[in-house]
Scaffold this active site. Structure first.
Site, mmCIF file in Angstrom:
data_model
loop_
_atom_site.group_PDB
_atom_site.id
_atom_site.type_symbol
_atom_site.label_atom_id
_atom_site.label_comp_id
_atom_site.label_asym_id
_atom_site.label_seq_id
_atom_site.Cartn_x
_atom_site.Cartn_y
_atom_site.Cartn_z
ATOM 1 N N SER A 132 -6.275 7.261 -2.541
ATOM 2 C CA SER A 132 -5.565 8.091 -1.548
ATOM 3 C C SER A 132 -5.577 9.525 -2.049
ATOM 4 C CB SER A 132 -4.115 7.601 -1.447
ATOM 5 O OG SER A 132 -3.312 8.542 -0.768
ATOM 6 N N TYR A 145 4.196 4.769 -4.507
ATOM 7 C CA TYR A 145 2.840 4.870 -3.962
ATOM 8 C C TYR A 145 2.010 5.856 -4.778
ATOM 9 C CZ TYR A 145 -0.732 5.245 -0.232
ATOM 10 O OH TYR A 145 -1.886 5.221 0.504
HETATM 11 P P1 NAD Z 1 -3.068 -1.089 7.233
HETATM 12 O O1 NAD Z 1 -1.601 -1.332 7.188
HETATM 13 O O2 NAD Z 1 -3.747 -0.844 8.533
HETATM 14 O O3 NAD Z 1 -3.839 -2.270 6.477
HETATM 15 C C1 NAD Z 1 -3.344 -2.856 5.313
HETATM 16 C C2 NAD Z 1 -4.072 -4.166 5.091
HETATM 17 O O4 NAD Z 1 -3.547 -4.768 3.895
HETATM 18 C C3 NAD Z 1 -3.865 -5.165 6.227
HETATM 19 O O5 NAD Z 1 -5.054 -5.906 6.404
HETATM 20 C C4 NAD Z 1 -2.753 -6.049 5.683
HETATM 21 O O6 NAD Z 1 -2.711 -7.339 6.272
HETATM 22 C C5 NAD Z 1 -3.149 -6.108 4.220
HETATM 23 N N1 NAD Z 1 -2.059 -6.523 3.353
HETATM 24 C C6 NAD Z 1 -0.787 -6.063 3.328
HETATM 25 N N2 NAD Z 1 -0.068 -6.724 2.408
HETATM 26 C C7 NAD Z 1 -0.917 -7.624 1.832
HETATM 27 C C8 NAD Z 1 -0.767 -8.596 0.818
HETATM 28 N N3 NAD Z 1 0.412 -8.779 0.193
HETATM 29 N N4 NAD Z 1 -1.837 -9.351 0.486
HETATM 30 C C9 NAD Z 1 -3.032 -9.179 1.132
HETATM 31 N N5 NAD Z 1 -3.220 -8.269 2.084
HETATM 32 C C10 NAD Z 1 -2.180 -7.507 2.434
HETATM 33 O O7 NAD Z 1 -3.278 0.150 6.249
HETATM 34 P P2 NAD Z 1 -4.473 1.182 6.012
HETATM 35 O O8 NAD Z 1 -3.952 2.516 6.360
HETATM 36 O O9 NAD Z 1 -5.749 0.711 6.583
HETATM 37 O O10 NAD Z 1 -4.524 1.144 4.415
HETATM 38 C C11 NAD Z 1 -5.586 0.578 3.690
HETATM 39 C C12 NAD Z 1 -5.636 1.261 2.332
HETATM 40 O O11 NAD Z 1 -5.882 2.648 2.520
HETATM 41 C C13 NAD Z 1 -4.338 1.154 1.524
HETATM 42 O O12 NAD Z 1 -4.627 0.946 0.167
HETATM 43 C C14 NAD Z 1 -3.716 2.515 1.717
HETATM 44 O O13 NAD Z 1 -2.865 2.861 0.671
HETATM 45 C C15 NAD Z 1 -4.948 3.379 1.762
HETATM 46 N N6 NAD Z 1 -4.763 4.686 2.382
HETATM 47 C C16 NAD Z 1 -4.373 4.785 3.676
HETATM 48 C C17 NAD Z 1 -4.211 6.041 4.215
HETATM 49 C C18 NAD Z 1 -3.778 6.252 5.631
HETATM 50 O O14 NAD Z 1 -3.475 7.388 5.998
HETATM 51 N N7 NAD Z 1 -3.777 5.230 6.481
HETATM 52 C C19 NAD Z 1 -4.441 7.180 3.444
HETATM 53 C C20 NAD Z 1 -4.844 7.025 2.128
HETATM 54 C C21 NAD Z 1 -4.998 5.768 1.605
#
Ligand code: NAD
Length: 250
Positions: A132, A145
């Site tokens: 991130s 986080y």
């Molecule tokens: P999202 O909430 O759309 O997806 C999260 C995924 O993780 C889902 O498939 C969910 O079912 C799964 N998950 C949650 N808890 C779990 C568990 N205990 N065991 C297995 N799977 C589990 O989120 P996203 O935004 O797509 O995030 C994905 C990654 O990207 C994360 O690591 C997040 O920190 C990172 N990220 C997101 C952003 C953003 O702005 N969306 C920015 C930077 C980094």
């Protein structure tokens, strides 16, 4: 490009992970999905991508070990599952701290340690960790986080060095704000922590960080992940790629 490769993408039932799974499957990889969601929706995704699915809860190291055993050898490991919680440090629930560290950091250690022996045996591997912008910079009220993502960046650099002579690369992708359920769900807590309206949170907190004033698209993150899986990226390891609309340039 990835016809003979098997790829496990954690947290791929939604958001960024799903976009990465789609991109890898489109290039011919045999994809294993992981994450939570409705059974029918996951079955439909498996159909669409020709993928299989393992629903292990990645906060549980024993469940991760069982998943890695069931899944078998993987050539591409994308550690992507993650969660967020927003609160001032003195009010931060200790159980939320533990959960965020377990999912966003420790799970990547367990999947990696179990995937690496097979990658070494085949002399090829790609480990991509969704970190991130918060692996490079901090924001208030996100102590767990930010700590987990900085930890993930350090972990990635360490394994990159360990695996450098084995044909295995390890890199981080560090998105800024991408419009996914993870971002949408933190808006109410951010409204409470900062005393703001929803619109203020979107414009004055989220997009305020990104000079482009646009959310990053999941498909753009997936395109970068796909590039890192290719042969042309064989010399890229230990890197942390920001895809954040200029956020961490400031
Ligand atoms: P999202 O909430 O759309 O997806 C999260 C995924 O993780 C889902 O498939 C969910 O079912 C799964 N998950 C949650 N808890 C779990 C568990 N205990 N065991 C297995 N799977 C589990 O989120 P996203 O935004 O797509 O995030 C994905 C990654 O990207 C994360 O690591 C997040 O920190 C990172 N990220 C997101 C952003 C953003 O702005 N969306 C920015 C930077 C980094």
């Amino acid at each position: 490009m990835l016809k003979d490769k098997r790829a496990l993408v954690t947290g791929s039932t939604s958001g960024i992970g799903l976009a990465i799974a789609r991109a890898l499957a489109a290039e011919g990889a045999a994809v294993i999905l992981n994450g939570f969601g409705e059974e029918a929706q996951i079955a439909q995704l498996c159909d669409e991508l020709g993928a299989s699915y393992n629903g292990a809860n990645l906060m549980d190291p024993a469940a991760i070990a069982a998943m890695m055993e069931a899944v078998g050898p993987v050539d591409i490991l994308v550690n992507n599952a993650g969660m967020q919680h927003v609160a001032p440090v003195e009010d931060f629930p200790p159980e939320k701290w533990d959960a965020i560290l377990a999912l966003n950091l420790t799970a990547a250690f367990h999947t990696t340690r179990l995937a690496v022996p097979g990658m070494k045996a085949r002399g090829w591997g790609r480990i991509i960790n969704t970190a991130s912008a918060h692996s490079l910079a901090a924001s208030p009220f996100k102590s767990a986080y930010v700590a987990a993502k900085h930890g993930l960046a350090g972990f990635t650099k360490t394994i990159a060095l360990e695996l450098a002579t084995h044909g295995i690369t390890a890199n981080c992708i560090s998105p800024g704000y991408v419009w996914t359920p993870l971002v949408e769900n933190q808006i109410p807590d951010t409204m409470a922590a900062r005393g703001m309206t929803r619109e203020q949170v979107v414009n004055d907190v989220l997009l305020a960080k990104q000079p482009t004033k646009r959310f990053v698209q999941p498909e753009d993150v997936a395109a970068l992940a796909l590039f890192l899986c290719g042969e042309a990226a064989g010399g890229i390891t230990g890197a942390n790629y920001a895809i954040d609309g200029g956020w961490t340039a400031e």
